[in-house]
Scaffold this active site. Structure first.
Site, PDB file in Angstrom:
ATOM      1  N   SER A 154      57.653 119.477  42.017  1.00 34.52           N
ATOM      2  CA  SER A 154      59.064 119.397  42.168  1.00 34.52           C
ATOM      3  C   SER A 154      59.379 118.430  40.676  1.00 34.52           C
ATOM      4  O   SER A 154      59.265 118.819  39.748  1.00 34.52           O
ATOM      5  CB  SER A 154      59.261 118.344  43.305  1.00 34.52           C
ATOM      6  OG  SER A 154      60.795 118.217  43.636  1.00 34.52           O
ATOM      7  N   HIS A 155      59.734 116.928  41.067  1.00 33.59           N
ATOM      8  CA  HIS A 155      60.190 116.287  40.091  1.00 33.59           C
ATOM      9  C   HIS A 155      59.365 115.466  39.402  1.00 33.59           C
ATOM     10  O   HIS A 155      59.597 114.753  38.549  1.00 33.59           O
ATOM     11  CB  HIS A 155      61.415 115.263  40.573  1.00 33.59           C
ATOM     12  CG  HIS A 155      60.840 114.675  41.786  1.00 33.59           C
ATOM     13  ND1 HIS A 155      60.416 115.185  43.096  1.00 33.59           N
ATOM     14  CD2 HIS A 155      60.173 113.425  41.758  1.00 33.59           C
ATOM     15  CE1 HIS A 155      60.016 114.372  43.865  1.00 33.59           C
ATOM     16  NE2 HIS A 155      59.668 113.279  43.330  1.00 33.59           N
TER      17      HIS A 155
ATOM     18  N   ASP B 173      66.255 119.233  39.077  1.00 31.41           N
ATOM     19  CA  ASP B 173      64.814 118.804  39.003  1.00 31.41           C
ATOM     20  C   ASP B 173      63.709 119.987  38.598  1.00 31.41           C
ATOM     21  O   ASP B 173      64.249 121.091  38.465  1.00 31.41           O
ATOM     22  CB  ASP B 173      64.201 117.938  40.183  1.00 31.41           C
ATOM     23  CG  ASP B 173      64.061 119.016  41.380  1.00 31.41           C
ATOM     24  OD1 ASP B 173      64.594 119.999  41.502  1.00 31.41           O
ATOM     25  OD2 ASP B 173      62.919 118.759  42.029  1.00 31.41           O
TER      26      ASP B 173
ATOM     27  N   ASP C 115      61.864 122.026  39.860  1.00 33.18           N
ATOM     28  CA  ASP C 115      61.679 123.099  40.753  1.00 33.18           C
ATOM     29  C   ASP C 115      63.207 123.736  41.413  1.00 33.18           C
ATOM     30  O   ASP C 115      63.283 124.693  42.123  1.00 33.18           O
ATOM     31  CB  ASP C 115      60.679 123.365  41.755  1.00 33.18           C
ATOM     32  CG  ASP C 115      61.221 122.171  42.878  1.00 33.18           C
ATOM     33  OD1 ASP C 115      61.629 121.130  42.578  1.00 33.18           O
ATOM     34  OD2 ASP C 115      60.731 122.517  44.024  1.00 33.18           O
TER      35      ASP C 115
ATOM     36  N   ASP D 279      65.444 122.321  43.291  1.00 31.16           N
ATOM     37  CA  ASP D 279      65.940 122.094  44.541  1.00 31.16           C
ATOM     38  C   ASP D 279      66.753 120.770  44.732  1.00 31.16           C
ATOM     39  O   ASP D 279      67.662 120.662  45.548  1.00 31.16           O
ATOM     40  CB  ASP D 279      64.879 122.113  45.877  1.00 31.16           C
ATOM     41  CG  ASP D 279      63.669 120.996  45.401  1.00 31.16           C
ATOM     42  OD1 ASP D 279      63.921 120.501  44.482  1.00 31.16           O
ATOM     43  OD2 ASP D 279      62.972 121.063  46.231  1.00 31.16           O
ATOM     44  N   ARG D 280      66.686 120.077  43.734  1.00 31.20           N
ATOM     45  CA  ARG D 280      67.483 118.708  43.642  1.00 31.20           C
ATOM     46  C   ARG D 280      68.722 118.788  42.838  1.00 31.20           C
ATOM     47  O   ARG D 280      68.802 119.571  41.940  1.00 31.20           O
ATOM     48  CB  ARG D 280      66.641 117.460  43.225  1.00 31.20           C
ATOM     49  CG  ARG D 280      65.648 117.067  43.957  1.00 31.20           C
ATOM     50  CD  ARG D 280      64.789 115.725  43.895  1.00 31.20           C
ATOM     51  NE  ARG D 280      63.816 115.506  44.497  1.00 31.20           N
ATOM     52  CZ  ARG D 280      63.397 114.433  44.547  1.00 31.20           C
ATOM     53  NH1 ARG D 280      63.703 113.220  43.989  1.00 31.20           N
ATOM     54  NH2 ARG D 280      62.294 114.031  45.605  1.00 31.20           N
TER      55      ARG D 280
ATOM     56  N   LYS E 225      66.265 122.856  50.092  1.00 27.33           N
ATOM     57  CA  LYS E 225      67.252 122.037  49.405  1.00 27.33           C
ATOM     58  C   LYS E 225      67.781 123.076  48.208  1.00 27.33           C
ATOM     59  O   LYS E 225      66.945 123.436  47.690  1.00 27.33           O
ATOM     60  CB  LYS E 225      67.053 120.628  49.139  1.00 27.33           C
ATOM     61  CG  LYS E 225      66.103 120.486  48.403  1.00 27.33           C
ATOM     62  CD  LYS E 225      65.756 118.755  48.321  1.00 27.33           C
ATOM     63  CE  LYS E 225      64.608 118.488  47.613  1.00 27.33           C
ATOM     64  NZ  LYS E 225      63.723 118.074  48.484  1.00 27.33           N
TER      65      LYS E 225
HETATM   66  C1  G1P Z   1      60.658 112.524  48.424  1.00 24.97           C
HETATM   67  C2  G1P Z   1      62.073 112.143  48.640  1.00 24.97           C
HETATM   68  C3  G1P Z   1      62.338 113.235  50.155  1.00 24.97           C
HETATM   69  C4  G1P Z   1      62.066 114.564  49.546  1.00 24.97           C
HETATM   70  C5  G1P Z   1      60.616 114.812  49.114  1.00 24.97           C
HETATM   71  C6  G1P Z   1      60.397 116.147  48.314  1.00 24.97           C
HETATM   72  O1  G1P Z   1      59.524 112.385  49.485  1.00 24.97           O
HETATM   73  O2  G1P Z   1      62.027 110.937  49.431  1.00 24.97           O
HETATM   74  O3  G1P Z   1      63.168 113.051  50.595  1.00 24.97           O
HETATM   75  O4  G1P Z   1      62.136 115.608  50.719  1.00 24.97           O
HETATM   76  O5  G1P Z   1      60.410 113.922  48.067  1.00 24.97           O
HETATM   77  O6  G1P Z   1      61.372 116.331  47.334  1.00 24.97           O
HETATM   78  P1  G1P Z   1      58.771 111.252  49.579  1.00 24.97           P
HETATM   79  O7  G1P Z   1      58.059 110.887  48.276  1.00 24.97           O
HETATM   80  O8  G1P Z   1      59.730 109.739  49.643  1.00 24.97           O
HETATM   81  O9  G1P Z   1      57.668 111.213  50.632  1.00 24.97           O
HETATM   82 ZN    ZN Z   2      61.900 119.411  43.992  1.00 25.07          ZN
END
Ligand code: G1P
Ligand code: ZN
Length: 542
Positions: A112-113, A276, A278, A280-281, A375
């Site tokens: 992801s990010h 981000d 991938d 989704d954000r 998302k």
């Molecule tokens: C974080 C975000 C959460 C999101 C997840 C995946 O998780 O807080 O809302 O769904 O990344 O993108 P966390 O690191 O808080 O467990």
């Molecule tokens: Zn992501």
């Protein structure tokens, strides 16, 4: 030829909030990736001859793992894999492909990010047939299996040419390399009024989009530039890079600071957004105004009926527990159900499948709807553009109208990243111990009304998820939430979420951290964050 290779379990393959995330060198240990993928397959049944979707966000190590996953899919008896060209599929596009092709499931390769590169992060997530992340029942089974796994199955064939679309046969399986963008872009056209958006942009509404050198570049070029006529020069960092150009592909005010500065500057475009790693954000910034993700969820829900795909209204709204209550006020006004789920998109799947909600969101810059089961960053951008085009207003006007109608919910999250895991656990334990005695006590000027550890009862399958974060509600409606991240890869990350609702428009232009100052002080008083973490200030404030 299919080989059975002996292997020993790795102790650390417990999927977190969103799949298994580790540093690349961890995944590069001999057999590590194979052990996890085999644990996934061993936790499923009935996929003989079925279709598996495979794709990732293009980060370092993506291509290697894709080749392994394809061979293992064949070794385990899948009949067909669909893989994005170049190994690329955004998370929402993967979700859509699974649904559109009635696939058995999918492997989404992403962290992801989190940053990418040889010493940065990698991740593997399994998605089920509805296109959404595997529910806890399955992720628990995967972990259990990973603890006893003793072999993996893999077919032996040459590397698949990922850069050319088309079908081929290998290991008794069909391998189709597909365009990663086209189907997704077509889906977006069914949801939104592209003609209206195109006309709005042609009329001078300037849109900028920062793909952060991650997966959404090709999607943004196709949809925003080619189909909607946005200025190509304003779609920036659009070439996906294995290391995201050395940055965190996290669309927040820290990592997308350049976009933020542009949008607050004198010559700002009318609308700015980012996505981000991938895809989704989303980050939404109007000319001179940042829209918090919690507010964005509420505003999108309040205006969704302006887009063709949501013309008939919403079945309900869902938000993760730490997300602000702004959307709850919209649900109340619309007279639809409101659901509060634990952090992580996987908890929305059941509600969406059962038709109990249409739009979902998380404070962590995630918004989406029942069009997929993830998302979806570009979806949020397009819904905003559709609303702006329909209302012929600026982002600021929409934001101010919304606050005038519903009140403003000041909201912020303070992250303390990479703190010592034991200390972070102790902080949470200490808070947990005193939860029962907090009601009625004072915390630096605020009186606690009630406090609990959030437990979710899934209304569809009856499953119960405990310990999903500590909530502290204060007299007057402010709220504080503490939880530990389930996605970090080094040490622990403490997340502290603060919110305060302000009904009076005369007080709607305060600076967020100032408006939340009493709640921030209460957090320190209740949890002793400085002492436990050894930190004077958060690493990230969003
Ligand atoms: C974080 C975000 C959460 C999101 C997840 C995946 O998780 O807080 O809302 O769904 O990344 O993108 P966390 O690191 O808080 O467990
Ligand atoms: Zn992501």
């Amino acid at each position: 030829m299919i080989k059975t290779n002996a292997i020993s379990p790795f102790p650390d393959q417990k999927p977190g909030t969103s799949g298994l995330r580790k540093k690349v060198p961890v995944f590069q240990q001999p057999g590590y990736t194979e052990a996890f993928i085999q644990s996934v397959f061993d936790s499923l049944s009935g996929f003989e001859g079925a279709t598996l979707v495979i794709g990732g966000d293009g980060r370092y190590y993506n291509r290697e793992v894709i080749q392994t996953a394809i061979r293992m899919a064949a070794g385990n008896g899948f009949g067909r894999v669909l893989v994005g060209r170049g190994g690329i599929l955004s998370t929402p596009a993967a979700s859509h492909l699974i649904r559109k092709n009635a696939a058995f499931g999918g492997l989404v390769l992403s962290a992801s990010h989190n940053p990418g590169g040889p010493s940065e992060d990698f991740g593997i997530k399994y998605n089920v047939a509805n296109g959404g992340p595997a529910p806890e029942k399955i992720t628990d089974a995967i972990f259990a299996r990973s603890q006893v796994i003793d072999r993996y199955l893999i077919a032996d064939f040459d590397a698949v040419d990922l850069d050319r679309t088309g079908a081929s046969e290998a290991g008794g399986m069909t391998i189709e390399v597909v365009d990663p963008v086209a189907d997704y872009a077509d889906l977006m056209e069914t949801l939104f009024d592209f003609d209206a958006i195109r006309a709005f942009i042609a009329g001078g509404f300037r849109v900028t989009f920062d793909a952060m050198h991650a997966v959404t570049g090709p999607y943004a070029r196709e949809i925003l530039v080619r189909r909607l006529g946005a200025d190509p020069d304003l779609v920036i960092n659009a070439a996906p890079l294995e290391d995201f150009g050395g940055h965190h592909p996290d669309p927040n005010l820290v990592h997308a600071k350049a976009l933020y500065d542009t949008m607050m500057g004198p010559d700002a475009p009318d609308f700015g957004a980012a996505s981000d790693g991938d895809g989704d954000r989303n980050l939404i910034i109007g000319k001179g105004v940042f829209v918090t993700p919690s507010d964005s969820l509420a505003m999108l829900a309040a205006n969704a009926h302006l887009a063709p795909g949501y013309r008939d209204g919403l079945k309900g709204i869902a938000r993760s527990m730490p997300t602000s209550g702004a959307a709850d006020r919209v649900a109340e006004k619309l007279g639809v159900e409101m659901h509060e789920t634990p952090t992580g998109w996987k908890f929305f799947g059941n509600l969406l499948d059962a038709g109990r909600c249409t739009i979902c969101g998380e404070e962590s810059a995630g918004t989406g709807s029942d069009h997929v089961r993830e998302k979806d960053g570009l979806w949020a951008v397009l819904l905003w553009l559709n609303i702006l085009a329909a209302r012929q207003q600026s982002v600021l006007e929409i934001v101010e109208d919304h606050w005038a109608e519903y009140g403003r919910t000041y909201y912020s999250r303070h992250d303390y990243e990479a703190v010592d895991t034991d200390r972070a656990n102790q902080l949470m334990n200490a808070l947990e111990q005193k939860l029962d005695q907090l009601a009625g006590t004072e915390a630096d000027g605020l009186t606690v009304e009630r406090a609990d550890s959030f437990t979710y009862h899934d209304p569809i399958d009856g499953s119960v998820s405990r310990n999903q974060g500590i909530r502290i509600f204060f007299d007057g409606g402010s709220r504080l939430v503490f939880r530990l991240s389930g996605t970090g890869t080094s040490g622990a990350t403490l997340r502290v979420y603060m919110e305060r609702h302000e009904p009076d428009p005369a007080h709607h232009s305060q600076e967020t951290q100032d408006a939340l100052a009493p709640v921030i002080l209460a957090a320190e008083a209740l949890a002793g964050i400085r002492e436990w973490t050894g930190r004077d200030a958060p690493t990230v404030i969003t």
